[in-house]
Design an enzyme around this catalytic site. Structure first.
Site, PDB file in Angstrom:
ATOM      1  N   GLU A 177       0.746  -1.290   0.044  1.00 62.07           N
ATOM      2  CA  GLU A 177       0.051   0.175   0.066  1.00 62.07           C
ATOM      3  C   GLU A 177       0.790   1.265   0.091  1.00 62.07           C
ATOM      4  O   GLU A 177       0.636   2.247  -0.609  1.00 62.07           O
ATOM      5  CB  GLU A 177      -0.789   0.050   1.193  1.00 62.07           C
ATOM      6  CG  GLU A 177      -1.496   1.248   1.396  1.00 62.07           C
ATOM      7  CD  GLU A 177      -1.653   1.650   2.788  1.00 62.07           C
ATOM      8  OE1 GLU A 177      -1.373   2.975   2.981  1.00 62.07           O
ATOM      9  OE2 GLU A 177      -2.091   0.929   3.760  1.00 62.07           O
ATOM     10  N   GLU A 206       6.743   3.701  11.810  1.00 64.02           N
ATOM     11  CA  GLU A 206       5.290   3.233  12.262  1.00 64.02           C
ATOM     12  C   GLU A 206       5.059   2.087  13.121  1.00 64.02           C
ATOM     13  O   GLU A 206       4.277   2.455  14.358  1.00 64.02           O
ATOM     14  CB  GLU A 206       4.299   3.067  10.988  1.00 64.02           C
ATOM     15  CG  GLU A 206       4.051   4.186  10.158  1.00 64.02           C
ATOM     16  CD  GLU A 206       3.244   3.857   9.163  1.00 64.02           C
ATOM     17  OE1 GLU A 206       2.374   2.872   9.271  1.00 64.02           O
ATOM     18  OE2 GLU A 206       3.137   4.481   7.998  1.00 64.02           O
TER      19      GLU A 206
END
Length: 814
Positions: free
Chosen positions: A56, A134
């Site tokens: 993604e 992240e």
């Protein structure tokens, strides 16, 4: 082949297998696309956790046809739109919103990046570090870890128990086997047969259908492929569940073999369970002093499975009465289940959905299409709701640390449960019509000839000082129930404070707005009895950059110490004195002379005295101020606020242009090249009318002094960068900026904010047109000069950071 159609909606399956849902909404000012790939993190081979999320990210890094600087993200940012993506357990969504004139170009870029991503090894190596940042932030975030732990009671074989975020160790970019798996996943699932495209906009259906056919041809063609098999949620958990969070009561239910209609049944139950109406569960928990908030939502839902979380945020008293609060929840569930078909609530639900469809923007409407949200609760969903409620029993609890009660405790006395009442603002109830003189302090905004159904009001009270935090929190609590009713009726109600100003904003459907304002005025002067006990600030944000953003406005105005939260002033006499000394003004948007009758009647009863003398320009500080904020996290975060040196239209436009030109290069330098972290942004903001640039970075590795060094280095090179900016690109950027300032391309909330900030800066109601005129005068030398002025104004900058002041030109806030 057409599956279904009406005058405003159409569903198609196109030549190459792309499924399409179209919605024509003439009232919209923008168009949106939401493309769903029916594959997510649970469809990845267990050997490569995080691969779907990684892909993604990679598709945004450019294609041969559209390099990164010309790709979808840069294109949408340049035109003032919205763009994002999300990888879930079984789906991956890509979505954006743009002005109608450039929407087709955005869709072209979306299709190209999904069909033909570069997937270059050097890009993968850099982006893996972003995912690792992240992952570190996720592993340190209390809310994220709480949700992850909740799944500890499901079957050990279910993928919910596994790790899927991805990090440096699970994404071995150099491995040929990993590369093969990455390309195989893309080739298997990123095909038309595996995709559904939602298009929503003001364009006629035939135009939207033409765009969809272009997308079908541009995407990689291929049949629908079977997803990974589904394991049952229930089974041997394999390990003991961890201890529960003492501040939360979680009732968790794992459900397999659910009937059709469960999706809408859960949305229906979620709405009414969280309602704060008198006689409801949340109202009773608050009356007893046990709860701050309540929510019901599926943590996971796929096929015929759902993991449903019933969560209550407990007060200190609620933590001491945990078992009784749990019993109360089950008592309410049993009461709700006792209704045969929920017919009155089904009618209310239909009205709510109808109002939502009249007020939501293009992107939200596209999201609802993608999630299959219906306009009513169909009969099959009623059957599904009964099946769900039959499983929501104490014996079926799955939540960590929760257990069925052998003998439910005796509950404190409370009144009988009541179902939610009809929303009084949804049915054209009587509204104030008493004639009242026009109040000059309530200024009329820019005239809009095609204003549709919407209107907005922004009110501001100037207090004697800013130290009334306890009273503000109390009034905020008093307005919560009204805010819920207003939201259901298509009006957003926001109560905020900034320095010595309290602000009330109502924005949405014009018809019920005066009646909602009338109720808000009543509650501000005569708060609900229970709100006097809820005068405490909300829980702190867990993510450092978000906490800094919440604190930034006060610091940007020079208020480095928080307002005192003096509970001793929590009595009606203190509130009455406050309103007696307050002065107010405001702005109205979207109301003509006939509509203003009801609004002016309410304004005549506003607390305080109307005034036209509250426009005091914000004063720039005389030295660069650094504030350290303790956020309770190992992450480092820095916000930098660079206000323009004046309130002139020229500086306003120049700072807007700088923000637009800097956005992509700043992101590229700090996030991609330096790999400082995943939270990197720069944007134009206005604070009390003053334009400025706001820069933000959150990093797991670089401390705040290092982050400041990187930002300073970037800004020092800005004049030279702008001097070398291609003239053609500069003109394109200016055209995009002018279009983004056109009221025809802005939503109501954006138009109200622009008008209000322009008013605070002393500009006329023709503010947006003045901005567009000055954009036309921008050129390269003007922007280079603006960049030098930006650097020369460093003395007025403000920084908020999780680390100490680095010295140099910075002064520690006192």
């Amino acid at each position: 082949m057409t599956e279904s159609s009406d005058q405003s909606r159409e569903s198609l399956v196109l030549a190459y297998g792309l499924r399409v849902r179209l919605r024509h909404e003439p009232r919209l000012r923008r168009a949106a696309a939401w493309l769903r790939v029916e594959a997510g993190s649970h469809d990845v081979d267990a050997q490569w956790p995080g691969l779907a999320h990684f892909l993604e990210h990679l598709v945004f890094l450019g294609t041969e046809r559209f390099p990164r600087e010309q790709g979808l993200m840069a294109f949408v940012q340049r035109h003032g739109g919205q763009v994002n993506a999300r990888t879930s357990e079984r789906t991956t969504d890509y979505f954006f919103e743009l002005p109608q004139a450039v929407f087709g170009e955005g869709l072209e870029r979306l299709c190209d990046m999904l069909a033909r991503p570069r997937l270059a090894i050097e890009d993968q190596q850099r982006e893996r570090e972003v995912l690792h940042a992240e992952f570190i932030a996720w592993s340190r975030d209390a809310q994220a870890q709480h949700l992850f732990r909740l799944a500890g009671g499901v079957s050990a074989r279910h993928p919910l128990r596994a790790f899927h975020a991805g990090n440096r160790d699970t994404l071995p970019v150099a491995s040929p086997e990993f590369q093969q798996a990455l390309h195989d996943f893309h080739q298997r699932y990123y095909r038309t047969g595996q995709m559904t495209l939602q298009l929503v906009g003001p364009q006629p259906l035939r135009i939207l259908a033409g765009l969809a056919r272009d997308a079908d041809a541009a995407l990689a063609a291929g049949p629908r492929r079977a997803n990974a098999p589904v394991e049952t949620l229930l089974g041997d958990p394999g390990e003991a569940p961890p201890a529960s969070d003492p501040q939360r009561l979680n009732l968790l239910f794992a459900c397999d073999s659910l009937p059709p209609g469960t999706d809408e049944a859960l949305r229906f139950l979620e709405l009414w369970a969280g309602s704060a109406h008198p006689g409801g569960l949340l109202a009773e928990l608050r009356r007893l002093g046990w709860a701050q908030s309540l929510s019901l939502s599926p943590l996971y839902q796929y096929a015929d499975q759902a993991l449903v979380n019933f969560e209550v945020q407990l007060t200190e008293a609620g933590q001491q009465s945990r078992a009784a609060a749990q019993a109360l929840c089950f008592d309410w569930l049993e009461y709700f289940q006792s209704h045969a078909d929920w017919e009155p609530l089904r009618e209310e639900y239909r009205l709510l959905r109808s109002r939502q469809s009249q007020t939501e923007g293009a992107l939200e409407l596209a999201r609802r299409l993608a999630h299959g949200q219906l306009s009513e609760l169909p009969d099959e969903a009623v059957l599904a709701l009964r099946a769900l409620l039959e499983r929501f029993t104490p014996q079926s609890l799955l939540a960590p640390g929760a257990k069925a009660l052998d003998e439910p405790p005796r509950l404190p006395p409370f009144g009988p449960w009541r179902m939610p009442p009809r929303n009084r603002f949804l049915r054209g109830q009587c509204r104030p019509t008493q004639a009242s003189p026009r109040i000059a302090a309530l200024e009329q905004g820019e005239h809009e000839p095609n204003r549709g159904l919407e209107g907005a009001v922004h009110l501001r009270w100037r207090l004697a000082n800013r130290h009334h935090a306890a009273l503000w929190h109390m009034l905020d609590a008093s307005l919560r129930r009204l805010g819920e009713e207003a939201r259901q009726a298509g009006v957003q109600l926001e109560f905020s404070r900034l320095g010595p100003d309290w602000q009330l904003r109502l924005c949405g459907v014009r018809e019920p707005l005066p009646a909602i304002l009338e109720q808000a005025v009543e509650l501000l002067q005569r708060p609900t009895p229970e709100s006097w006990r809820q005068a405490s600030p909300p829980p702190r944000q867990q993510v450092p950059i978000r906490e800094l953003l919440a604190l930034w406005p006060e610091h940007g105005l020079g208020h480095h110490r928080p307002a005192r939260n003096d509970s001793s002033e929590l009595h009606p006499e203190a509130l009455q004195r406050l309103w007696q000394q307050a002065r107010w003004d405001g702005l109205v948007l979207g109301f003509d002379d006939a509509d203003r009758l009801a609004l002016d009647a309410v304004a005549a009863r506003l607390p305080g005295s109307a005034s036209n003398e509250l426009l005091q320009p914000s004063i720039l500080p005389d030295r660069a101020t650094w504030s350290q904020v303790a956020c309770g996290s190992d992450e480092h975060a820095l916000l930098l606020w660079c206000p323009a040196p004046s309130l002139s239209i020229q500086d306003d436009v120049a700072w807007r242009a700088l923000a637009q030109l800097l956005q992509a290069p700043f992101y590229q330098r700090l996030r991609t090249e330096l790999q400082l972290g995943y939270a990197v942004f720069s944007a134009f903001r206005q604070l009390a009318g003053r334009p400025g640039l706001l820069f933000g970075v959150q990093s797991p590795g670089s401390d705040c002094a290092a982050l400041w060094g990187h930002i300073a280095e970037f800004l020092e090179a800005l004049p030279e960068r702008l001097a070398q900016w291609p003239g053609t690109s500069l003109r394109e950027q200016c055209v995009a900026l002018a279009d983004s300032l056109d009221g025809g391309n802005l939503g109501l909330t954006q138009r109200l904010e622009m008008q209000w900030q322009g008013r605070l800066a002393g500009h006329s109601s023709d503010y947006s047109n003045m901005l567009r005129e000055w954009v036309g005068q921008l050129d390269g030398p003007t922007l280079v000069e603006a960049a030098h002025r930006l650097l020369d104004s460093q003395v007025s900058w403000t920084a908020l950071a999780t680390g100490p002041c680095p010295g140099g030109s910075w002064y520690e806030a006192v």
